[in-house]
Design a protein around this motif. Sequence first.
Motif, PDB file in Angstrom:
ATOM      1  N   ILE A 138      30.450  40.935  31.044  1.00  0.00           N
ATOM      2  CA  ILE A 138      30.664  40.150  32.263  1.00  0.00           C
ATOM      3  C   ILE A 138      31.286  38.799  31.930  1.00  0.00           C
ATOM      4  O   ILE A 138      32.186  38.324  32.632  1.00  0.00           O
ATOM      5  CB  ILE A 138      29.335  39.954  33.020  1.00  0.00           C
ATOM      6  N   LEU A 139      30.827  38.185  30.854  1.00  0.00           N
ATOM      7  CA  LEU A 139      31.391  36.899  30.448  1.00  0.00           C
ATOM      8  C   LEU A 139      32.869  37.052  30.073  1.00  0.00           C
ATOM      9  O   LEU A 139      33.696  36.202  30.431  1.00  0.00           O
ATOM     10  CB  LEU A 139      30.606  36.333  29.264  1.00  0.00           C
ATOM     11  N   ALA A 140      33.197  38.139  29.377  1.00  0.00           N
ATOM     12  CA  ALA A 140      34.598  38.406  29.032  1.00  0.00           C
ATOM     13  C   ALA A 140      35.428  38.613  30.299  1.00  0.00           C
ATOM     14  O   ALA A 140      36.571  38.129  30.406  1.00  0.00           O
ATOM     15  CB  ALA A 140      34.694  39.631  28.130  1.00  0.00           C
ATOM     16  N   PHE A 141      34.844  39.304  31.269  1.00  0.00           N
ATOM     17  CA  PHE A 141      35.542  39.514  32.539  1.00  0.00           C
ATOM     18  C   PHE A 141      35.786  38.188  33.252  1.00  0.00           C
ATOM     19  O   PHE A 141      36.859  37.962  33.827  1.00  0.00           O
ATOM     20  CB  PHE A 141      34.733  40.441  33.433  1.00  0.00           C
ATOM     21  N   LEU A 142      34.799  37.292  33.221  1.00  0.00           N
ATOM     22  CA  LEU A 142      34.978  35.987  33.848  1.00  0.00           C
ATOM     23  C   LEU A 142      36.123  35.224  33.193  1.00  0.00           C
ATOM     24  O   LEU A 142      36.864  34.502  33.863  1.00  0.00           O
ATOM     25  CB  LEU A 142      33.678  35.178  33.762  1.00  0.00           C
ATOM     26  N   GLY A 143      36.265  35.401  31.881  1.00  0.00           N
ATOM     27  CA  GLY A 143      37.407  34.793  31.200  1.00  0.00           C
ATOM     28  C   GLY A 143      38.718  35.319  31.742  1.00  0.00           C
ATOM     29  O   GLY A 143      39.665  34.557  31.994  1.00  0.00           O
ATOM     30  N   LEU A 144      38.784  36.646  31.945  1.00  0.00           N
ATOM     31  CA  LEU A 144      39.985  37.258  32.524  1.00  0.00           C
ATOM     32  C   LEU A 144      40.195  36.769  33.957  1.00  0.00           C
ATOM     33  O   LEU A 144      41.325  36.470  34.363  1.00  0.00           O
ATOM     34  CB  LEU A 144      39.842  38.783  32.520  1.00  0.00           C
ATOM     35  N   HIS A 145      39.111  36.675  34.697  1.00  0.00           N
ATOM     36  CA  HIS A 145      39.193  36.237  36.093  1.00  0.00           C
ATOM     37  C   HIS A 145      39.694  34.793  36.188  1.00  0.00           C
ATOM     38  O   HIS A 145      40.523  34.469  37.041  1.00  0.00           O
ATOM     39  CB  HIS A 145      37.812  36.365  36.743  1.00  0.00           C
ATOM     40  N   PHE A 146      39.195  33.937  35.303  1.00  0.00           N
ATOM     41  CA  PHE A 146      39.681  32.557  35.264  1.00  0.00           C
ATOM     42  C   PHE A 146      41.164  32.522  34.898  1.00  0.00           C
ATOM     43  O   PHE A 146      41.930  31.746  35.460  1.00  0.00           O
ATOM     44  CB  PHE A 146      38.883  31.735  34.258  1.00  0.00           C
ATOM     45  N   TYR A 147      41.550  33.365  33.943  1.00  0.00           N
ATOM     46  CA  TYR A 147      42.943  33.438  33.517  1.00  0.00           C
ATOM     47  C   TYR A 147      43.834  33.902  34.677  1.00  0.00           C
ATOM     48  O   TYR A 147      44.968  33.415  34.850  1.00  0.00           O
ATOM     49  CB  TYR A 147      43.072  34.392  32.339  1.00  0.00           C
ATOM     50  N   ASP A 148      43.332  34.826  35.474  1.00  0.00           N
ATOM     51  CA  ASP A 148      44.113  35.374  36.585  1.00  0.00           C
ATOM     52  C   ASP A 148      44.219  34.425  37.772  1.00  0.00           C
ATOM     53  O   ASP A 148      45.265  34.357  38.434  1.00  0.00           O
ATOM     54  CB  ASP A 148      43.489  36.693  37.070  1.00  0.00           C
ATOM     55  N   PHE A 149      43.128  33.706  38.054  1.00  0.00           N
ATOM     56  CA  PHE A 149      43.076  32.970  39.317  1.00  0.00           C
ATOM     57  C   PHE A 149      42.840  31.469  39.163  1.00  0.00           C
ATOM     58  O   PHE A 149      43.527  30.668  39.788  1.00  0.00           O
ATOM     59  CB  PHE A 149      41.980  33.568  40.225  1.00  0.00           C
ATOM     60  N   TRP A 150      41.841  31.098  38.355  1.00  0.00           N
ATOM     61  CA  TRP A 150      41.470  29.688  38.307  1.00  0.00           C
ATOM     62  C   TRP A 150      42.517  28.831  37.603  1.00  0.00           C
ATOM     63  O   TRP A 150      42.950  27.810  38.127  1.00  0.00           O
ATOM     64  CB  TRP A 150      40.111  29.523  37.620  1.00  0.00           C
ATOM     65  N   PHE A 151      42.951  29.250  36.410  1.00  0.00           N
ATOM     66  CA  PHE A 151      43.953  28.482  35.677  1.00  0.00           C
ATOM     67  C   PHE A 151      45.289  28.389  36.424  1.00  0.00           C
ATOM     68  O   PHE A 151      45.881  27.303  36.503  1.00  0.00           O
ATOM     69  CB  PHE A 151      44.154  29.058  34.268  1.00  0.00           C
ATOM     70  N   PRO A 152      45.800  29.507  36.990  1.00  0.00           N
ATOM     71  CA  PRO A 152      47.032  29.384  37.786  1.00  0.00           C
ATOM     72  C   PRO A 152      46.879  28.437  38.975  1.00  0.00           C
ATOM     73  O   PRO A 152      47.825  27.735  39.339  1.00  0.00           O
ATOM     74  CB  PRO A 152      47.280  30.820  38.264  1.00  0.00           C
ATOM     75  N   GLU A 153      45.665  28.415  39.559  1.00  0.00           N
ATOM     76  CA  GLU A 153      45.422  27.506  40.684  1.00  0.00           C
ATOM     77  C   GLU A 153      45.492  26.051  40.224  1.00  0.00           C
ATOM     78  O   GLU A 153      46.064  25.196  40.905  1.00  0.00           O
ATOM     79  CB  GLU A 153      44.051  27.809  41.300  1.00  0.00           C
ATOM     80  N   LEU A 154      44.917  25.763  39.064  1.00  0.00           N
ATOM     81  CA  LEU A 154      44.977  24.401  38.524  1.00  0.00           C
ATOM     82  C   LEU A 154      46.416  23.991  38.228  1.00  0.00           C
ATOM     83  O   LEU A 154      46.824  22.862  38.513  1.00  0.00           O
ATOM     84  CB  LEU A 154      44.131  24.311  37.247  1.00  0.00           C
ATOM     85  N   VAL A 155      47.174  24.920  37.654  1.00  0.00           N
ATOM     86  CA  VAL A 155      48.577  24.637  37.346  1.00  0.00           C
ATOM     87  C   VAL A 155      49.357  24.398  38.630  1.00  0.00           C
ATOM     88  O   VAL A 155      50.165  23.456  38.728  1.00  0.00           O
ATOM     89  CB  VAL A 155      49.200  25.800  36.540  1.00  0.00           C
ATOM     90  N   HIS A 156      49.133  25.241  39.621  1.00  0.00           N
ATOM     91  CA  HIS A 156      49.843  25.137  40.896  1.00  0.00           C
ATOM     92  C   HIS A 156      49.602  23.783  41.561  1.00  0.00           C
ATOM     93  O   HIS A 156      50.536  23.147  42.067  1.00  0.00           O
ATOM     94  CB  HIS A 156      49.384  26.264  41.829  1.00  0.00           C
ATOM     95  N   LYS A 157      48.338  23.341  41.539  1.00  0.00           N
ATOM     96  CA  LYS A 157      47.979  22.121  42.277  1.00  0.00           C
ATOM     97  C   LYS A 157      48.183  20.834  41.484  1.00  0.00           C
ATOM     98  O   LYS A 157      48.639  19.834  42.036  1.00  0.00           O
ATOM     99  CB  LYS A 157      46.529  22.218  42.747  1.00  0.00           C
ATOM    100  N   TYR A 158      47.829  20.872  40.179  1.00  0.00           N
ATOM    101  CA  TYR A 158      47.764  19.608  39.440  1.00  0.00           C
ATOM    102  C   TYR A 158      48.864  19.437  38.394  1.00  0.00           C
ATOM    103  O   TYR A 158      49.181  18.315  38.029  1.00  0.00           O
ATOM    104  CB  TYR A 158      46.397  19.484  38.765  1.00  0.00           C
ATOM    105  N   VAL A 159      49.435  20.538  37.896  1.00  0.00           N
ATOM    106  CA  VAL A 159      50.500  20.426  36.903  1.00  0.00           C
ATOM    107  C   VAL A 159      51.865  20.455  37.589  1.00  0.00           C
ATOM    108  O   VAL A 159      52.695  19.552  37.409  1.00  0.00           O
ATOM    109  CB  VAL A 159      50.406  21.554  35.852  1.00  0.00           C
ATOM    110  N   GLU A 160      52.078  21.486  38.406  1.00  0.00           N
ATOM    111  CA  GLU A 160      53.349  21.584  39.112  1.00  0.00           C
ATOM    112  C   GLU A 160      53.371  20.726  40.378  1.00  0.00           C
ATOM    113  O   GLU A 160      54.449  20.440  40.907  1.00  0.00           O
ATOM    114  CB  GLU A 160      53.613  23.047  39.480  1.00  0.00           C
ATOM    115  N   ALA A 161      52.174  20.348  40.854  1.00  0.00           N
ATOM    116  CA  ALA A 161      52.031  19.500  42.052  1.00  0.00           C
ATOM    117  C   ALA A 161      52.790  20.070  43.245  1.00  0.00           C
ATOM    118  O   ALA A 161      53.521  19.357  43.953  1.00  0.00           O
ATOM    119  CB  ALA A 161      52.502  18.077  41.747  1.00  0.00           C
ATOM    120  N   ASN A 162      52.609  21.372  43.467  1.00  0.00           N
ATOM    121  CA  ASN A 162      53.264  22.024  44.597  1.00  0.00           C
ATOM    122  C   ASN A 162      52.648  21.571  45.919  1.00  0.00           C
ATOM    123  O   ASN A 162      51.457  21.257  45.980  1.00  0.00           O
ATOM    124  CB  ASN A 162      53.133  23.547  44.478  1.00  0.00           C
TER     125      ASN A 162
END
Length: 220
Positions: free
Chosen positions: A113-137
């Motif tokens: 489950i912890l490994a899955f959460l890592g995948l889930h963060f990679y799929d959704f959480w990290f792209p969301e951070l990039v979208h909002k705070y790095v690319e500032a879309n």
Amino acid sequence: MGGIIKSSVARKFAMALSGLFLVFFLLQHFTINITSVISPDMFNELSHFMGTNFLVQAILQPVLIFGVVFHFIMGLTLEIQNRNARDIGYQNYNGSANSSWMSRNMIYSGIVILAFLGLHFYDFWFPELVHKYVEANPEDPTRYYEETIAKFENPVRVGLYVISFIFLMLHLLHGFASSFQSVGFNNKYSKALQGFTKAFAIIIPLGFIFIAVFHYINHL
């Protein structure tokens, strides 16, 4: 915190509380995700609210991450403690005669489950951070549905999600009910509660599996 570290009872109590908190989050997460099957507009609305609300982003999200890490650390600590106790106290320990497969292998289902959460963060959480705070879309309240279903176009990823939720089901079948026992819930409603926890442990993971498979099949 010192008491939690030193006392086995305190560890189990803390483990149970963190587990119940994560179950509540799981239900909330499922409630939002199932709307992606029912109404893309509703899913976008709810996702936008969760993604922009200050309370959710600045308080609940960090608490959730802490809860996941804390629950895993407590589980690992208790597993090591239990293994050491068995090695010292029982020369002929037969785990299958004293407990279920699920209770004996909680640490392994937890690792999956912890490994899955890592995948889930990679799929959704990290792209969301990039979208909002790095690319500032600029904010786009309609983007969430398309971004979500795009993740389920890959059959390998869908397969990993299915396997992970099967392990989550196994983890919950023992862990959810035992959490109430650990916090001292033992009365005339215990049998009914046990039935509820088993139903929850089966229905919610199957619901997540349904969501992933539905979006995969629907976009072939």
